[in-house]
Enzyme design. Structure first.
Site, mmCIF file in Angstrom:
data_model
loop_
_atom_site.group_PDB
_atom_site.id
_atom_site.type_symbol
_atom_site.label_atom_id
_atom_site.label_comp_id
_atom_site.label_asym_id
_atom_site.label_seq_id
_atom_site.Cartn_x
_atom_site.Cartn_y
_atom_site.Cartn_z
ATOM 1 N N LYS A 21 0.831 -1.197 0.000
ATOM 2 C CA LYS A 21 0.000 0.000 0.000
ATOM 3 C C LYS A 21 0.873 1.257 0.000
ATOM 4 O O LYS A 21 2.005 1.231 0.520
ATOM 5 C CB LYS A 21 -0.876 0.042 1.255
ATOM 6 C CG LYS A 21 -1.955 -0.997 1.348
ATOM 7 C CD LYS A 21 -2.722 -0.834 2.660
ATOM 8 C CE LYS A 21 -3.794 -1.889 2.820
ATOM 9 N NZ LYS A 21 -4.901 -1.714 1.863
ATOM 10 N N ARG B 220 -10.700 -11.215 1.523
ATOM 11 C CA ARG B 220 -11.665 -12.181 0.981
ATOM 12 C C ARG B 220 -11.136 -13.609 1.068
ATOM 13 O O ARG B 220 -11.906 -14.562 1.155
ATOM 14 C CB ARG B 220 -12.006 -11.812 -0.455
ATOM 15 C CG ARG B 220 -10.883 -11.906 -1.446
ATOM 16 C CD ARG B 220 -11.148 -11.102 -2.692
ATOM 17 N NE ARG B 220 -11.132 -9.672 -2.419
ATOM 18 C CZ ARG B 220 -11.495 -8.738 -3.295
ATOM 19 N NH1 ARG B 220 -11.894 -9.098 -4.503
ATOM 20 N NH2 ARG B 220 -11.445 -7.463 -2.977
#
Length: 523
Positions: free
Chosen positions: A303, A377
């Site tokens: 990130k 996920r």
């Protein structure tokens, strides 16, 4: 945890640090610049809520204060008044609650108003709060607002030997006790007791979210939940509470490739915790699944630095699930609830998962990894597959899953699922408790973007519909015929701006109240 009590004793006679009174908006003129004057020559707009029971002189004094200060009664408006004649409390706190009524929005304004008042009384020992009415719904709303607003974050301090630990500081920083003034029948007492339980559960979830990631990692998360189970106050319904944990070796042996892959770049090994509450005669069985990424750097798909500052909160879903299961147990609901906490730390290293890796999930499906920063996920999918093996009546997962949710809905959570009726039930439950959620679709025509030449499916699609394709991916792991809803709380899980209403800055505990109320709807 703030102690809540209730009785019908006169509010003016109660000695405390503060007396909290509701102020209501009396009409819509407060929204206009040129509002008409009332009978006394002052503009209309706000007044003390009815049912305060104050001496006439005291009430007249406070009505003049409301008028002179131009208070609007807007929910969250808080004004402290000293030297009020006729009351034993040191100060009077006037809490705006909007236009008083019985609608859901009105009750949420009551929560916000009294929550803001409680938040403003940090470091005070006691307060008395007058419920602006006699209904159980109003008692519950006032009590919940107070319990949610009277929160102080855990502070990090030094332990013997120089280690850093987190400790609760409620005794010094948060309002310690509040006595509600209202008719104290059994229903009202139960509502106050429930509010105290909810307040404690939300505070626990907030504490977990607020902990720094060097102190909260998968193993310490499990330790915290274990300690909470040991300290649990059992509700009237009894039942048993258990905690089972799978370590790295057991995860590998059990085929949990999603969790193992996400956590393999960190020295803090992943865990899967199963927190179960089993009453003697359950009326229904629910599974709650929580994403617990204790810190998310993005992995090898690192990130940007500016996006990493709040990534300690990427476990807010697991925190909400753990807190909700504990609250259901404390309330003694006749509903069996199992929480599945997928816990991992997503870091880059020589052993970290790579884009293009293919992993085998719980249940045998293979998944191609395209972006290591879409890790949540994978953890959730393993947990959902495990939850499905027990064939619960319904599954709800809660996760800070996508930035697309924040772009689309800001601080309103998104709800998706495989059953429109169940999705609607979740949204309606959230609306009733004051947690903003909005239903979103899972369009079948988007499923092909998850096709992979290397595996059964890819774990993400493109930028278009990213929130929805994440939900579609998760749906691939839900057992046939099990109603399931996915709640993306990326926006409302963490308040990065200033405190407002009953919400503090930092972790919000979002989702706890919806999950508890959903369980109650099956009782």
């Amino acid at each position: 945890m703030t102690e809540l009590t209730i009785s019908a004793r006169p509010a003016a006679e109660a000695k405390s640090d503060a007396l909290i009174l509701a102020v209501v908006a009396t009409d819509d003129t407060g929204k206009d610049a040129g509002k008409e004057a009332g009978r006394d020559g002052r503009p209309d707009g706000a007044a003390l809520a009815p049912g305060h029971g104050l001496p006439r002189k005291t009430a007249r004094h406070l009505e003049e204060v409301v008028a002179d200060l131009g208070l609007t009664g807007k929910a969250g408006e808080v004004t402290t008044v000293a030297a009020v004649p006729g009351v034993a409390a040191k100060v009077v706190v006037l809490a705006g609650i909007g236009e008083l009524g019985s609608a859901t929005r009105s009750l949420e304004d009551v929560r916000r108003g009294f929550g803001a008042a409680a938040r403003g009384l940090a470091k005070k020992r006691s307060a008395v709060a007058v419920v602006p009415g006699t209904t159980t719904e109003l008692v519950a709303a006032v009590a919940e607002g107070l319990a949610l607003g009277a929160y102080a974050p855990a502070k990090v301090t030094s332990a013997p030997g120089g280690a850093s630990v987190a400790r609760r500081t409620d005794g010094g920083d948060a309002l310690a006790s509040v006595h509600l003034v209202a008719p104290a029948d059994r229903a009202a007492r139960d509502a106050v007791e429930r509010a105290a339980t909810l307040g404690g559960a939300v505070a626990y979830a907030r504490d977990l979210v607020n902990l720094p990631p060097n102190l909260l990692y998968p193993a310490s998360f499990v330790d915290s939940v274990g300690a909470a189970v040991t300290d649990l106050r059992r509700g009237r319904g009894g039942g048993t509470v258990s905690l089972e944990t799978l370590d790295l070796g057991q995860l590998r042996e059990g085929g949990f490739g999603g969790i193992v892959g996400v956590g393999q770049g960190s020295v803090n090994e992943p865990r899967l915790a199963v927190l179960s509450y089993a009453p003697s005669r359950p009326k229904a069985t629910l599974a709650f699944v929580g994403k617990g990424i204790t810190f998310d750097s993005g992995g090898l798909n690192l990130k940007p630095a500016a996006s990493m500052g709040t990534m300690k909160s990427d476990m807010a879903g697991a925190a909400a699930v753990a807190a909700a299961v504990l609250a259901v147990a404390e309330l003694g609901l006749p509903v069996a609830v199992t929480g599945y906490l997928g816990l991992a730390e997503n870091l880059p290293s020589g052993s970290a998962q790579r884009p293009s890796d293919v992993v085998t999930m719980r249940g045998g499906k293979t998944v191609e990894i395209l972006d290591t920063d879409a890790e949540g996920r994978m953890v959730l999918a393993d947990c959902i597959a495990l939850a499905s093996e027990s064939r619960p009546d319904a599954i709800v997962d809660v996760a800070t899953l996508t930035g697309a949710q924040v772009v689309a809905l800001a601080d309103t959570a998104a709800v998706m699922g495989n059953d429109d009726a169940f999705r609607g039930r979740v949204v309606a439950t959230a609306d009733a408790v004051g947690e903003a959620m909005w239903p979103m679709p899972l369009p079948r025509e988007l499923r092909p973007v998850l096709d992979s030449p290397s595996a059964d499916l890819a774990h993400k699609g493109g930028r278009e519909g990213g929130m929805l394709t994440a939900g579609i991916f998760l749906g691939e792991f839900v057992g046939d015929g099990i109603p399931w809803s996915h709640i993306d709380i990326a926006g409302p899980s963490f308040n990065g701006s200033g405190p407002s209403g009953y919400q503090p800055k930092g972790g919000t505990g979002f989702g706890v109240r919806t999950l508890v109320a959903l369980a109650e709807s099956y009782a």
